[in-house]
Design a protein around this motif. Structure first.
Motif, PDB file in Angstrom:
ATOM      1  N   SER B 189       0.869  -1.431   0.010  1.00 52.37           N
ATOM      2  CA  SER B 189      -0.216  -0.212  -0.052  1.00 52.37           C
ATOM      3  C   SER B 189       1.473   1.084   0.040  1.00 52.37           C
ATOM      4  N   HIS B 190       0.539   2.322  -0.316  1.00 52.15           N
ATOM      5  CA  HIS B 190       1.392   3.478  -0.096  1.00 52.15           C
ATOM      6  C   HIS B 190       0.395   4.384   0.780  1.00 52.15           C
ATOM      7  N   VAL B 191      -1.071   4.039   0.881  1.00 53.25           N
ATOM      8  CA  VAL B 191      -1.434   4.780   1.890  1.00 53.25           C
ATOM      9  C   VAL B 191      -1.102   4.253   3.137  1.00 53.25           C
ATOM     10  N   MET B 192      -0.320   5.434   3.992  1.00 55.11           N
ATOM     11  CA  MET B 192       0.197   5.262   5.442  1.00 55.11           C
ATOM     12  C   MET B 192      -0.387   5.052   6.441  1.00 55.11           C
ATOM     13  N   ASP B 193      -1.931   5.447   6.343  1.00 60.32           N
ATOM     14  CA  ASP B 193      -2.178   5.308   7.647  1.00 60.32           C
ATOM     15  C   ASP B 193      -2.801   3.559   7.761  1.00 60.32           C
ATOM     16  N   GLU B 194      -2.884   3.069   6.747  1.00 62.40           N
ATOM     17  CA  GLU B 194      -3.007   1.805   6.819  1.00 62.40           C
ATOM     18  C   GLU B 194      -2.345   0.620   7.457  1.00 62.40           C
ATOM     19  N   ALA B 195      -1.054   1.681   7.605  1.00 65.81           N
ATOM     20  CA  ALA B 195      -0.321   0.932   8.204  1.00 65.81           C
ATOM     21  C   ALA B 195      -0.812   0.625  10.304  1.00 65.81           C
ATOM     22  N   THR B 196      -1.417   1.145  10.510  1.00 61.94           N
ATOM     23  CA  THR B 196      -1.747   1.031  11.679  1.00 61.94           C
ATOM     24  C   THR B 196      -2.501  -0.544  11.644  1.00 61.94           C
ATOM     25  N   ARG B 197      -3.105  -0.456  10.288  1.00 55.88           N
ATOM     26  CA  ARG B 197      -3.901  -1.701  10.670  1.00 55.88           C
ATOM     27  C   ARG B 197      -3.167  -3.491  10.654  1.00 55.88           C
ATOM     28  N   CYS B 198      -1.432  -2.639  10.380  1.00 51.41           N
ATOM     29  CA  CYS B 198      -0.827  -4.517   9.918  1.00 51.41           C
ATOM     30  C   CYS B 198      -0.600  -4.928  11.312  1.00 51.41           C
ATOM     31  N   ASP B 199      -0.369  -6.066  11.508  1.00 50.44           N
ATOM     32  CA  ASP B 199       0.983  -6.385  12.377  1.00 50.44           C
ATOM     33  C   ASP B 199       2.067  -7.039  12.743  1.00 50.44           C
ATOM     34  N   ARG B 200       2.693  -6.116  11.130  1.00 44.71           N
ATOM     35  CA  ARG B 200       3.882  -5.859  10.681  1.00 44.71           C
ATOM     36  C   ARG B 200       4.232  -4.983   9.433  1.00 44.71           C
ATOM     37  N   LEU B 201       5.175  -3.956   9.602  1.00 46.05           N
ATOM     38  CA  LEU B 201       5.418  -3.017   8.717  1.00 46.05           C
ATOM     39  C   LEU B 201       6.856  -3.955   8.072  1.00 46.05           C
ATOM     40  N   LEU B 202       6.979  -3.740   6.812  1.00 45.01           N
ATOM     41  CA  LEU B 202       8.220  -3.371   5.814  1.00 45.01           C
ATOM     42  C   LEU B 202       7.626  -1.926   5.288  1.00 45.01           C
ATOM     43  N   LEU B 203       8.516  -1.259   5.489  1.00 46.75           N
ATOM     44  CA  LEU B 203       8.856   0.762   4.779  1.00 46.75           C
ATOM     45  C   LEU B 203      10.103   0.444   4.079  1.00 46.75           C
ATOM     46  N   MET B 204       9.481   0.052   2.734  1.00 45.01           N
ATOM     47  CA  MET B 204      10.497   0.071   1.077  1.00 45.01           C
ATOM     48  C   MET B 204      10.526   1.502   0.816  1.00 45.01           C
ATOM     49  N   ARG B 205      11.736   1.754   0.275  1.00 40.21           N
ATOM     50  CA  ARG B 205      12.195   2.902  -0.290  1.00 40.21           C
ATOM     51  C   ARG B 205      13.706   2.419  -1.219  1.00 40.21           C
ATOM     52  N   GLU B 206      13.722   2.892  -2.426  1.00 39.06           N
ATOM     53  CA  GLU B 206      14.691   2.701  -3.612  1.00 39.06           C
ATOM     54  C   GLU B 206      15.119   1.239  -2.986  1.00 39.06           C
ATOM     55  N   GLY B 207      14.316   0.645  -2.990  1.00 36.82           N
ATOM     56  CA  GLY B 207      14.540  -0.853  -3.191  1.00 36.82           C
ATOM     57  C   GLY B 207      15.674  -1.729  -1.859  1.00 36.82           C
ATOM     58  N   GLU B 208      15.416  -1.013  -1.082  1.00 35.68           N
ATOM     59  CA  GLU B 208      16.480  -1.170   0.256  1.00 35.68           C
ATOM     60  C   GLU B 208      14.427  -1.360   1.444  1.00 35.68           C
ATOM     61  N   PHE B 209      14.561  -2.006   2.590  1.00 38.69           N
ATOM     62  CA  PHE B 209      13.482  -1.924   3.573  1.00 38.69           C
ATOM     63  C   PHE B 209      14.539  -0.647   4.413  1.00 38.69           C
ATOM     64  N   LEU B 210      13.874   0.375   4.779  1.00 43.54           N
ATOM     65  CA  LEU B 210      14.350   1.226   5.947  1.00 43.54           C
ATOM     66  C   LEU B 210      13.835   0.581   7.302  1.00 43.54           C
ATOM     67  N   ALA B 211      13.051  -0.107   7.312  1.00 42.05           N
ATOM     68  CA  ALA B 211      12.701  -0.595   8.477  1.00 42.05           C
ATOM     69  C   ALA B 211      11.581  -1.556   8.665  1.00 42.05           C
ATOM     70  N   ASP B 212      12.068  -2.953   9.258  1.00 43.62           N
ATOM     71  CA  ASP B 212      11.336  -3.703   8.960  1.00 43.62           C
ATOM     72  C   ASP B 212      10.798  -4.129  10.817  1.00 43.62           C
ATOM     73  N   THR B 213       9.529  -3.925  11.275  1.00 38.88           N
ATOM     74  CA  THR B 213       9.421  -2.903  12.459  1.00 38.88           C
ATOM     75  C   THR B 213       7.712  -3.802  12.513  1.00 38.88           C
ATOM     76  N   THR B 214       7.339  -3.304  13.860  1.00 38.34           N
ATOM     77  CA  THR B 214       5.688  -2.965  14.212  1.00 38.34           C
ATOM     78  C   THR B 214       5.732  -2.212  14.057  1.00 38.34           C
ATOM     79  N   PRO B 215       4.029  -1.293  14.526  1.00 37.93           N
ATOM     80  CA  PRO B 215       3.133  -0.295  13.736  1.00 37.93           C
ATOM     81  C   PRO B 215       4.084   0.519  15.184  1.00 37.93           C
ATOM     82  N   ALA B 216       3.437   0.250  16.709  1.00 37.72           N
ATOM     83  CA  ALA B 216       3.716   0.702  17.379  1.00 37.72           C
ATOM     84  C   ALA B 216       5.505   1.038  17.935  1.00 37.72           C
ATOM     85  N   GLN B 217       5.871   0.266  17.316  1.00 44.52           N
ATOM     86  CA  GLN B 217       7.383   0.136  17.301  1.00 44.52           C
ATOM     87  C   GLN B 217       8.184   0.828  16.623  1.00 44.52           C
TER      88      GLN B 217
END
Ligand SMILES: Nc1ncnc2c1ncn2[C@@H]1O[C@H](COP(=O)(O)OP(=O)(O)OP(=O)(O)O)[C@@H](O)[C@H]1O
Ligand SMILES: [Mg+2]
Lengths: 245, 253
Positions: B189-217
């Protein structure tokens, strides 16, 4: 390959065609109109119609099926449905065979209607059995389908797919013996003509026109046509890539 | 290497598309039974990553293991459901015929077909041709075709684009229920407010993961008030790190 998946795919393709009345009309009515037109043109010289009518009965279904199939499979590639299908249990062979089966069924309907129209409405008169005329017409239509599947592998857009029609079909049409008898062609062209499948289709139709005991010779032509169908389907399935760049 | 607690294991994945290095060197573990969000800006490589997971992307090097098997292998075909970014259903068939076709391929019965149509809230349009549907209905029909086979892993490329807030909420609730029942989901998704609906998040930019985390973290680490601000903070941080290390590089994490 899996028979169930092939039949499922053929059924799905037929359901798509059934919903598209214009395409059905194109497949069934256009060959009849062309044959009717031909009969009319040679109204004063019916023996000419008897001579080339059967050959065209083999060429029209070939052309129509080529176009319809190449555009249909190209749409499948560009819409993403092919990418998705290839992540399911469907194999490349199931996909190709499913299309060949569905359009083969349409070819039977088309050949029955076109042959019936040519014989009973336009008064086409052939020496050989009429059922053999239908068999060859169906084989030609399935050949068109198989080559259409192959051609769509080389097309990126629907414009290109349609352009492949003259590229794939017209040379075969010029060399198949309809315009100039194949024996009368220059050597090199005759060799090319000997390799092209439509030549055998037209040969078979000519045999049926001229001889009452045509089964043996036509059988040999049919073997070549069926060989080409198999070859085109195998080559076509090689152009299907599960992984793409 | 086979570890069934991971839905997807990626090791040193490298992908080049059209001469452009899209994913330089990516490694990640995605757990089973969770909704994992793949978020990031347009062109960041989300679809490319997803295509590698379902095994339709030509990869240059690296391994992608899905449910213990190499991505795209025969044994995974009925265990992975894939929805492409642009809806890939047959526009000239009805919703029911589309779902039925994909359902029969997966070997499920008519009840499952009707259930999948109900899950995406399309029973009222089941007999309508897809080409006569709205954009959102179109993409829901596409989603139903992936749900119908009841796969163990659902890979969804932007399934909520173009949907209204009510439908989006309903779909995220559905994803949550599916995960609770044991299905693993990878949802981009690129709607960021949907992040809170996930158990885990992978934030991706330019082919790399900036973060592999949970929404709370994510919120705790960045101190940002919401997911969007957190993401922007991470991007700024990554940009300044790149600038300090000489700018041009930044190929591998
Ligand atoms: N078919 C293609 N051929 C060549 N290069 C491509 C192709 N598709 C994407 N790319 C390249 O890959 C990069 C990543 O694209 P990708 O589709 O993975 O991004 P994305 O994160 O899914 O973006 P979006 O949110 O817009 O869908 C793009 O910058 C583009 O240059
Ligand atoms: Mg994308």
């Amino acid at each position: 390959m899996n028979l169930r998946l092939t039949l499922l795919t053929a059924g799905r393709v037929l359901r798509q065609i059934r919903g598209d009345h214009r395409t059905v009309a194109l497949m069934i009515v256009v060959p009849c109109v062309l044959i009717g037109l031909l009969a009319w043109i040679f109204n004063a010289t019916p023996f000419v119609f008897d001579h080339i009518g059967p050959a065209l009965l083999g060429v029209f279904p070939f052309v129509v099926m080529f176009i319809v199939t190449s555009v249909a499979t190209l749409r499948e590639r560009t819409s993403g449905t092919l990418e998705r299908l290839l992540t399911t249990r469907i194999g490349k062979g199931d996909f190709m065979a499913g299309y060949a089966l569905a359009f083969g069924f349409m070819a039977v309907v088309q050949a029955l209607v076109a042959t019936g129209f040519a014989v009973w409405v336009c008064g086409l008169d052939v020496a050989g059995p009429i059922w053999l005329l239908v068999v060859v017409a169906v084989a030609d239509a399935v050949l068109g389908t198989a080559l259409g599947l192959l051609a769509s592998g080389f097309a990126r857009t629907e414009f290109q797919a349609v352009q492949f029609m003259p590229a794939f079909v017209l040379p075969q049409f010029l060399l198949c013996g309809l315009l100039v008898a194949r024996d009368a062609l220059p050597d090199v062209l005759r060799w090319v003509s000997d390799a092209l499948p439509l030549s055998y289709a037209v040969d078979a139709m000519k045999t049926i026109t001229a001889t009452s005991d045509a089964l043996g010779d036509v059988g040999k032509d049919l073997v070549v046509i069926v060989g080409w169908i198999a070859l085109a389907l195998v080559l076509g399935s090689l152009t299907l890539r599960r992984r793409t760049p | 290497m086979v570890n069934n607690s991971y839905a997807v294991e990626v090791d040193h994945l490298r992908v080049t598309r059209g001469g452009r290095l899209v994913i330089p060197d990516l490694s990640v573990r995605i757990p089973t039974g969770q909704v994992v969000g793949l978020l990031g800006p347009s062109g960041g490589g989300k679809s490319t990553f997803i295509r590698a997971v379902v095994g339709v992307q030509v990869v240059e090097s690296g391994t992608v293991t899905v449910l213990g098997e190499p991505a795209g292998s025969q044994g995974l075909r009925h265990r992975v459901g894939y929805v492409t970014q642009s809806p890939s259903v047959y526009a000239d068939l009805t919703v029911a015929d589309n779902v039925r076709y994909f359902g029969r391929i997966a070997g499920v019965d008519e009840a499952a077909v009707q259930e999948a149509i109900a899950l995406v809230d399309l029973p009222s349009h089941a007999t309508a041709r897809v080409e006569n549907l709205s954009g959102g209905q179109h993409s829901r029909a596409s989603l139903a075709c992936a749900l119908v086979g009841r796969p163990d892993l659902l890979v969804l490329d932007e399934p909520t684009v173009g949907l209204d807030p009510v439908l989006r909420r309903d779909l995220w609730n559905l994803f949550g229920r599916l995960a609770a029942a044991g299905t693993s989901l990878l949802v981009s998704s690129h709607v960021m407010d949907e992040a809170t609906r996930c158990d885990r998040l992978l934030l991706m930019r330019e082919g790399e993961f900036l973060a592999d985390t949970t929404p709370a973290q994510l919120l705790a680490e960045t101190g940002a008030p919401d997911a969007e601000a957190a993401f922007l903070a991470l991007i700024d941080r990554a940009a300044s790190t790149a600038a300090r290390s000489g700018g041009a590089g930044g190929s591998a994490a």
